[in-house]
Design a protein around this motif. Structure first.
Motif, mmCIF file in Angstrom:
data_model
loop_
_atom_site.group_PDB
_atom_site.id
_atom_site.type_symbol
_atom_site.label_atom_id
_atom_site.label_comp_id
_atom_site.label_asym_id
_atom_site.label_seq_id
_atom_site.Cartn_x
_atom_site.Cartn_y
_atom_site.Cartn_z
ATOM 1 N N HIS A 54 -33.149 -33.022 49.146
ATOM 2 C CA HIS A 54 -33.254 -34.061 49.833
ATOM 3 C C HIS A 54 -32.473 -35.364 49.114
ATOM 4 N N LYS A 90 -28.907 -34.791 49.183
ATOM 5 C CA LYS A 90 -28.286 -35.026 50.337
ATOM 6 C C LYS A 90 -28.206 -36.537 50.451
ATOM 7 N N LEU A 91 -29.031 -37.573 50.279
ATOM 8 C CA LEU A 91 -29.105 -38.795 50.599
ATOM 9 C C LEU A 91 -27.713 -39.111 49.473
ATOM 10 N N ASP A 106 -25.004 -37.825 48.755
ATOM 11 C CA ASP A 106 -23.916 -37.319 49.411
ATOM 12 C C ASP A 106 -23.701 -38.239 50.514
ATOM 13 N N ASP A 107 -24.543 -38.621 51.417
ATOM 14 C CA ASP A 107 -24.413 -39.622 52.376
ATOM 15 C C ASP A 107 -24.185 -40.947 51.801
ATOM 16 N N VAL A 112 -20.339 -41.108 50.987
ATOM 17 C CA VAL A 112 -19.349 -41.124 52.242
ATOM 18 C C VAL A 112 -19.517 -42.492 52.874
ATOM 19 N N GLU A 113 -20.605 -43.161 53.020
ATOM 20 C CA GLU A 113 -20.880 -44.481 53.386
ATOM 21 C C GLU A 113 -20.118 -45.329 52.832
ATOM 22 N N ARG A 170 -22.414 -51.358 56.152
ATOM 23 C CA ARG A 170 -23.297 -50.948 55.200
ATOM 24 C C ARG A 170 -24.500 -52.028 55.183
ATOM 25 N N GLU A 217 -32.708 -49.377 57.717
ATOM 26 C CA GLU A 217 -33.333 -48.522 56.732
ATOM 27 C C GLU A 217 -34.600 -49.429 55.878
#
Length: 228
Positions: free
Chosen positions: A133, A136-137, A139-140, A143-144, A153, A160
Motif C-alpha cells: 500500500h 502504491k501511495l 507511485d500515486d 504521478v500527481e 495538489r 486528504e
C-alpha cells in the motif's frame, strides 16, 4: 503500562493478525514512550532495531534533499506501525520521523517482530499488504507531482488532511501545520502556498485563523483538486 492484547489500537494495524500468546509476548518486551512535539522518533540513516506502534499523536516522515531541505513524504497517525520495512529488510531507515504534536508510542523489539513474521502467515501477509500500500501511495504521489498543478495538489492535500485526521469542534483541520510544511507537502515555495491559500479563501473554499485551516466549501475544493 497497557497490555497489547487489551489495546484497541492494534485493531488498526497488522498486529490484529497476532494471536493472544504472541500479543502477550510482545507486551512483555515492548516499551512505552512519550514523544514531545518537534522531537524525532528516529532520523534518516538510523538503525532502529524494532517497530513503533502509534497509540496517539501524529508524526511526519521526511526525506532530506541534496539542497538541504526536508521533503515531507507521509504522515503517520494513531494505529499505524512505523519501521516494519526497515526491520524486515535489515536496512537503515531512509526517512526521518518527527512528531508534529505530542505522541504516545510503543516500541516492539525486532526479534519479537521477526519471530511472528516467520511463524504467523497471517501477520506476514498483513505486513506485506501494508508495504505494498505504501508503494502504491508513492507511485500515486510521483504521478500527481508530475501531472497536477500546485493548486490541484494543494486542494487534494487539504481534502486528504480532513479525511485522514478529521476536524476539531470548530471544524478546523485537526492537524495543524506551518505554511512551510504545507508548501513542502505539495512541492512549492512557501510564498506561492500563501498566495494560493489566500486565493482559495477569497473564493470561499477555505477559512483560516492563524495556522488553522477550515474547509468551507468541500465541493468546490474537490472540483479544484480534480482540475475543474
Amino acid at each position: 503500562m497497557g497490555k497489547c492484547e487489551q489495546c484497541i489500537v492494534r485493531q488498526f494495524s497488522a498486529l490484529r493478525a497476532l494471536d493472544k500468546e504472541e500479543l502477550m509476548r510482545m507486551s512483555d518486551c515492548k516499551t512505552s514512550h512519550i514523544i514531545k512535539k518537534g522531537e524525532a522518533l528516529f532520523e534518516e540513516g538510523d538503525h532502529i532495531n524494532g517497530v513503533f506502534c502509534i497509540k496517539s499523536g501524529i508524526c511526519k516522515l521526511t526525506k532530506l534533499s541534496p539542497n538541504g531541505k526536508n521533503q515531507i513524504v507521509k504522515f503517520i497517525k494513531r494505529g499505524d506501525l512505523l519501521g516494519q520495512r526497515s526491520v524486515i529488510s535489515d536496512e537503515a531507515v531512509n526517512l526521518s520521523a518527527v512528531a508534529i504534536d505530542d505522541m504516545e508510542v510503543c516500541f516492539i523489539p525486532k526479534e519479537e517482530v521477526m519471530r511472528s513474521f516467520k511463524e504467523n502467515p497471517k501477520f506476514t501477509a498483513e505486513i506485506i499488504k501494508d508495504i505494498c500500500h505504501d508503494l502504491k501511495l508513492a507511485d500515486d504521489a510521483i504521478v500527481e507531482m508530475a501531472q497536477k498543478s500546485v493548486k490541484q495538489r494543494l486542494a487534494g492535500a487539504l481534502l486528504e488532511f480532513e479525511d485522514e485526521f478529521g476536524v476539531d469542534a470548530d471544524k478546523f483541520l485537526r492537524v495543524t501545520l506551518s505554511r512551510e510544511e504545507i508548501a513542502n507537502v505539495v512541492g512549492t515555495a512557501t510564498e506561492s502556498l500563501i498566495r494560493i491559500l489566500s486565493e482559495f479563501s477569497k473564493k470561499g473554499m477555505l477559512e483560516t485563523h492563524g495556522k488553522k485551516i477550515k474547509i468551507a466549501n468541500r465541493i468546490e475544493l474537490e472540483r479544484m483538486a480534480d482540475g475543474f
